[in-house]
Enzyme design. Structure first.
Site, PDB file in Angstrom:
ATOM      1  N   ASP A 194       0.551  -1.182  -0.031  1.00 27.68           N
ATOM      2  CA  ASP A 194      -0.063   0.150  -0.273  1.00 27.68           C
ATOM      3  C   ASP A 194       0.519   1.176   0.181  1.00 27.68           C
ATOM      4  O   ASP A 194       0.637   2.069  -0.209  1.00 27.68           O
ATOM      5  CB  ASP A 194      -1.108   0.195   1.618  1.00 27.68           C
ATOM      6  CG  ASP A 194      -0.072  -0.571   2.489  1.00 27.68           C
ATOM      7  OD1 ASP A 194       1.175  -0.461   2.795  1.00 27.68           O
ATOM      8  OD2 ASP A 194      -0.576  -0.039   3.612  1.00 27.68           O
ATOM      9  N   HIS A 253      22.066   9.860 -19.851  1.00 30.76           N
ATOM     10  CA  HIS A 253      21.193  10.347 -18.353  1.00 30.76           C
ATOM     11  C   HIS A 253      21.648   9.900 -17.468  1.00 30.76           C
ATOM     12  O   HIS A 253      21.463   8.488 -17.222  1.00 30.76           O
ATOM     13  CB  HIS A 253      19.483   9.520 -18.956  1.00 30.76           C
ATOM     14  CG  HIS A 253      19.373   9.822 -20.125  1.00 30.76           C
ATOM     15  ND1 HIS A 253      17.910   9.743 -20.605  1.00 30.76           N
ATOM     16  CD2 HIS A 253      19.038  11.629 -20.491  1.00 30.76           C
ATOM     17  CE1 HIS A 253      17.043  11.246 -21.905  1.00 30.76           C
ATOM     18  NE2 HIS A 253      17.892  11.952 -21.555  1.00 30.76           N
ATOM     19  N   ASP A 274      22.773  18.273 -14.521  1.00 35.81           N
ATOM     20  CA  ASP A 274      21.088  19.125 -15.555  1.00 35.81           C
ATOM     21  C   ASP A 274      20.826  18.599 -14.025  1.00 35.81           C
ATOM     22  O   ASP A 274      20.151  17.669 -14.238  1.00 35.81           O
ATOM     23  CB  ASP A 274      21.167  17.906 -16.182  1.00 35.81           C
ATOM     24  CG  ASP A 274      20.408  18.545 -17.229  1.00 35.81           C
ATOM     25  OD1 ASP A 274      19.519  19.451 -17.030  1.00 35.81           O
ATOM     26  OD2 ASP A 274      20.349  17.354 -18.686  1.00 35.81           O
ATOM     27  N   ASP A 328      14.714  23.771 -16.666  1.00 34.40           N
ATOM     28  CA  ASP A 328      16.155  22.559 -17.005  1.00 34.40           C
ATOM     29  C   ASP A 328      16.940  23.344 -17.487  1.00 34.40           C
ATOM     30  O   ASP A 328      17.134  24.037 -18.542  1.00 34.40           O
ATOM     31  CB  ASP A 328      15.558  22.325 -17.861  1.00 34.40           C
ATOM     32  CG  ASP A 328      15.917  20.490 -18.853  1.00 34.40           C
ATOM     33  OD1 ASP A 328      16.720  20.369 -18.317  1.00 34.40           O
ATOM     34  OD2 ASP A 328      15.416  20.403 -20.177  1.00 34.40           O
ATOM     35  N   HIS A 355      22.896  13.970 -29.295  1.00 32.77           N
ATOM     36  CA  HIS A 355      21.320  15.240 -29.513  1.00 32.77           C
ATOM     37  C   HIS A 355      20.650  16.075 -30.199  1.00 32.77           C
ATOM     38  O   HIS A 355      21.811  16.892 -29.703  1.00 32.77           O
ATOM     39  CB  HIS A 355      21.036  14.525 -27.851  1.00 32.77           C
ATOM     40  CG  HIS A 355      21.719  15.555 -27.019  1.00 32.77           C
ATOM     41  ND1 HIS A 355      21.713  16.518 -27.158  1.00 32.77           N
ATOM     42  CD2 HIS A 355      22.730  15.761 -26.330  1.00 32.77           C
ATOM     43  CE1 HIS A 355      22.929  17.708 -26.622  1.00 32.77           C
ATOM     44  NE2 HIS A 355      23.165  16.684 -25.312  1.00 32.77           N
ATOM     45  N   HIS A 364      13.746  21.772 -26.640  1.00 35.89           N
ATOM     46  CA  HIS A 364      12.697  20.884 -26.665  1.00 35.89           C
ATOM     47  C   HIS A 364      12.166  22.221 -26.171  1.00 35.89           C
ATOM     48  O   HIS A 364      12.279  22.925 -25.990  1.00 35.89           O
ATOM     49  CB  HIS A 364      12.983  19.564 -26.387  1.00 35.89           C
ATOM     50  CG  HIS A 364      13.623  20.146 -24.585  1.00 35.89           C
ATOM     51  ND1 HIS A 364      13.040  20.151 -23.432  1.00 35.89           N
ATOM     52  CD2 HIS A 364      15.112  18.712 -23.729  1.00 35.89           C
ATOM     53  CE1 HIS A 364      12.998  20.475 -22.444  1.00 35.89           C
ATOM     54  NE2 HIS A 364      14.958  19.700 -22.862  1.00 35.89           N
ATOM     55  N   HIS A 419       9.649  17.593 -21.057  1.00 32.52           N
ATOM     56  CA  HIS A 419       9.806  17.844 -22.185  1.00 32.52           C
ATOM     57  C   HIS A 419       8.191  17.602 -22.381  1.00 32.52           C
ATOM     58  O   HIS A 419       7.319  17.536 -22.164  1.00 32.52           O
ATOM     59  CB  HIS A 419      10.010  16.758 -22.806  1.00 32.52           C
ATOM     60  CG  HIS A 419      11.586  16.300 -22.184  1.00 32.52           C
ATOM     61  ND1 HIS A 419      11.929  15.058 -22.805  1.00 32.52           N
ATOM     62  CD2 HIS A 419      12.751  16.438 -21.958  1.00 32.52           C
ATOM     63  CE1 HIS A 419      13.312  14.982 -22.886  1.00 32.52           C
ATOM     64  NE2 HIS A 419      13.489  16.216 -22.284  1.00 32.52           N
ATOM     65  N   GLU A 423      20.296  23.639 -25.439  1.00 32.73           N
ATOM     66  CA  GLU A 423      21.448  22.808 -24.717  1.00 32.73           C
ATOM     67  C   GLU A 423      22.705  21.809 -25.941  1.00 32.73           C
ATOM     68  O   GLU A 423      22.405  20.041 -25.601  1.00 32.73           O
ATOM     69  CB  GLU A 423      20.551  21.501 -23.441  1.00 32.73           C
ATOM     70  CG  GLU A 423      19.323  20.613 -24.685  1.00 32.73           C
ATOM     71  CD  GLU A 423      18.299  20.256 -23.929  1.00 32.73           C
ATOM     72  OE1 GLU A 423      19.643  19.528 -22.896  1.00 32.73           O
ATOM     73  OE2 GLU A 423      17.879  19.883 -23.849  1.00 32.73           O
ATOM     74  N   TYR A 453      30.401  15.022 -25.795  1.00 33.50           N
ATOM     75  CA  TYR A 453      30.512  14.391 -25.086  1.00 33.50           C
ATOM     76  C   TYR A 453      31.784  13.260 -26.033  1.00 33.50           C
ATOM     77  O   TYR A 453      31.854  12.443 -26.874  1.00 33.50           O
ATOM     78  CB  TYR A 453      29.913  13.144 -24.309  1.00 33.50           C
ATOM     79  CG  TYR A 453      28.065  14.109 -24.442  1.00 33.50           C
ATOM     80  CD1 TYR A 453      27.868  14.567 -22.808  1.00 33.50           C
ATOM     81  CD2 TYR A 453      27.173  14.174 -25.321  1.00 33.50           C
ATOM     82  CE1 TYR A 453      26.481  15.531 -22.731  1.00 33.50           C
ATOM     83  CE2 TYR A 453      26.041  15.587 -25.496  1.00 33.50           C
ATOM     84  CZ  TYR A 453      25.961  16.109 -24.119  1.00 33.50           C
ATOM     85  OH  TYR A 453      25.249  16.962 -23.611  1.00 33.50           O
ATOM     86  N   ARG A 463      27.913  19.962 -21.180  1.00 33.37           N
ATOM     87  CA  ARG A 463      26.798  20.373 -21.676  1.00 33.37           C
ATOM     88  C   ARG A 463      26.291  21.392 -21.213  1.00 33.37           C
ATOM     89  O   ARG A 463      26.766  22.086 -19.579  1.00 33.37           O
ATOM     90  CB  ARG A 463      25.753  18.786 -21.502  1.00 33.37           C
ATOM     91  CG  ARG A 463      24.085  19.906 -22.142  1.00 33.37           C
ATOM     92  CD  ARG A 463      23.448  18.665 -22.309  1.00 33.37           C
ATOM     93  NE  ARG A 463      22.599  18.021 -21.478  1.00 33.37           N
ATOM     94  CZ  ARG A 463      22.764  17.279 -20.650  1.00 33.37           C
ATOM     95  NH1 ARG A 463      23.828  16.781 -21.507  1.00 33.37           N
ATOM     96  NH2 ARG A 463      22.844  16.279 -19.606  1.00 33.37           N
ATOM     97  N   GLU A 514      22.718  24.298 -21.046  1.00 36.47           N
ATOM     98  CA  GLU A 514      21.891  24.001 -21.744  1.00 36.47           C
ATOM     99  C   GLU A 514      21.035  25.458 -20.840  1.00 36.47           C
ATOM    100  O   GLU A 514      21.351  25.657 -18.647  1.00 36.47           O
ATOM    101  CB  GLU A 514      21.187  22.917 -20.718  1.00 36.47           C
ATOM    102  CG  GLU A 514      19.127  23.078 -20.345  1.00 36.47           C
ATOM    103  CD  GLU A 514      18.616  22.054 -20.120  1.00 36.47           C
ATOM    104  OE1 GLU A 514      18.993  20.735 -19.471  1.00 36.47           O
ATOM    105  OE2 GLU A 514      17.895  21.576 -21.479  1.00 36.47           O
TER     106      GLU A 514
END
Ligand code: GLY
Ligand code: MN
Ligand code: MN
Length: 432
Positions: free
Chosen positions: A34, A237, A254, A265, A344, A348, A355, A378, A382, A400, A402
């Site tokens: 629960d 990620h 990030d 973001d 990437h 966005h 997103h 962003e 890498y 990066r 952003e």
């Protein structure tokens, strides 16, 4: 909030015309037994009602005398002792402005009545199959009354086609919440720059950031924060956050908070010990120049494609200059040889969701930006530690940068501008 939601509903009621819109609340989700995962209302539901309780359904029926209907959990003193207060059926009307409200247990019985004599139903099929069944059963029941002169929804349309177009263009109230979210996010990034140091674990820096979000009243991070040190900065990620920071590492953070249902973001990359090494600085400056060139392109009429290409051009140029890519610039672009280092997209949409809602293409073509949209910019570079083709001193560097950018008439406003990103500013923030 009440007046804002009412205004949004009024606009939507107009575009729905003679249709009906049906929106279920976000489902509850259980971790085990629960014990529940933290509940967060569905963004569309919150946007239209400000009502954040689970097990609720919102119905908009423009042609009715009660155009805004909420189905909610009834008051229940016993349950409220365990789970906290509920608005109940009366509160849905008195506090949230519903023109009619019912116990959620009455949904199946009332739904046919709400759907009848509307040819078009705005409802998102496929997200919750058991709820889809209930909706389809209700339509069946209306269809069965056809011989009595009733008609039923023969068209089911995604509400996103209307609702997400509204969410894409931010209202002044939304922008002030996004600015507040970014004020808090700024504090977190500044604290990380000032306090992170070699010897700490990545999770300690994550804890610092999350504590600052909460201290300033942000409900939660807008997405799981990424805190990658050294080679972990090259993992897009990265989630483990369990490495000890070494002297000489870069830290890629990030992280953005969610404040009153609005996301921020932001990514910053900085040297753990306060000073970039020459190779780190060289890569950092390529990414920064790419980001500035991309931001320069943001204006009404521009497309995310153009913004991405601006960043890409500078990244390819920079990597050529550093000897990490060779050959004709156009050929590098055509053959996508930058992909191992910049894999990437650059932007966005940003809003209630990180997103965010809204279509990226119109009739198969990238859609032009409009005043009031908020996007991220962003770019990153890498260089994997196993990139054998690259000189050793560049391996394991990930950068990066952003920012969150509002489209304004004739150009843009960088909403996260107060968070340092120039090399000297970053080094100063790390020393402070
Ligand atoms: N933090 C998620 C993103 O940058 O898209
Ligand atoms: Mn982003
Ligand atoms: Mn991000």
């Amino acid at each position: 909030m009440d007046a804002t939601c009412a205004r949004r509903r009024a606009r939507l009621l107009e575009s729905i015309g003679s249709g009906v819109l049906l929106l279920p609340a976000a489902p509850r989700s259980f971790r085990n037994a629960d014990v529940e995962h933290e509940y967060r209302q569905d963004s569309d539901f919150h946007y239209l009602s400000g009502f954040d309780e689970p097990e609720s359904v919102l119905v908009l029926v423009p042609k009715s005398e009660s155009p805004f209907v909420l189905f909610v959990r009834p008051r229940d003193p016993k349950r409220e002792t365990w789970d906290g207060p509920r608005a109940g059926v009366e509160g849905a009307v008195s506090q949230f402005g519903a023109s009619a409200a019912f116990d959620i247990a009455e949904l199946d019985q009332k739904l046919p009545e709400l759907l009848q004599d509307s040819a078009r139903l705005f409802y998102r099929l496929g997200r919750d199959r058991s709820f889809d069944d209930r909706v389809l059963r209700a339509i069946d029941r209306v269809r069965a009354m056809a011989k009595h002169g009733k008609y039923w929804p023969t068209e089911i349309v995604e509400p996103e086609t209307l609702l997400h177009e509204m969410r894409l263009l931010k209202e002044p109230e939304e922008l002030s919440l996004m600015r507040r979210a970014l004020d808090i996010t700024k504090e977190a990034h500044l604290a990380a720059m000032a306090q992170a140091e070699p010897g700490q674990y990545e999770y300690e820096i994550e804890a610092l950031i999350s504590s600052i979000f909460r201290k300033h009243g942000a409900e939660r991070p807008a997405y799981p924060p990424i805190v990658g040190s050294g080679p972990n900065a090259t993992i897009l990620h990265y989630r483990a956050r369990d490495r000890r920071v070494n002297p000489g590492d870069l830290l890629l953070i990030d992280a953005g908070c969610e404040y009153a249902y609005y996301a921020s973001d932001v990514t910053r990359t900085f040297p753990a010990s306060g000073e970039f090494s020459p190779c780190q600085r060289a890569i950092y400056e390529v990414v920064l120049d790419a980001q500035l060139a991309a931001i320069e392109k943001v204006r009404p009429g521009a497309t995310l494609e153009e913004i991405h290409n601006a960043a890409l051009g500078v990244v390819c140029d920079g990597l050529r200059r550093l000897g990490l890519l060779d050959g004709e610039p156009q050929k590098i672009m055509d053959e996508k040889r930058y992909k191992p280092y910049f894999m990437h997209r650059t932007s966005h949409y940003l809003g209630m969701d990180v997103h965010d809602a809204g279509s990226y293409f119109q009739l198969g073509k990238p859609r032009p930006l409009e005043t009031g949209m908020v996007i991220t910019v962003e770019p990153g570079v890498y260089i994997s530690q196993s990139a054998d083709q690259v000189p050793t001193e560049y391996r394991g560097i990930g950068v990066r940068i952003e920012d969150d950018v509002l489209v304004v008439p004739g150009g843009s406003e960088v909403l996260s501008d107060a968070i340092p990103k120039r090399v000297d500013e970053v080094e100063r923030a790390c020393r402070s």
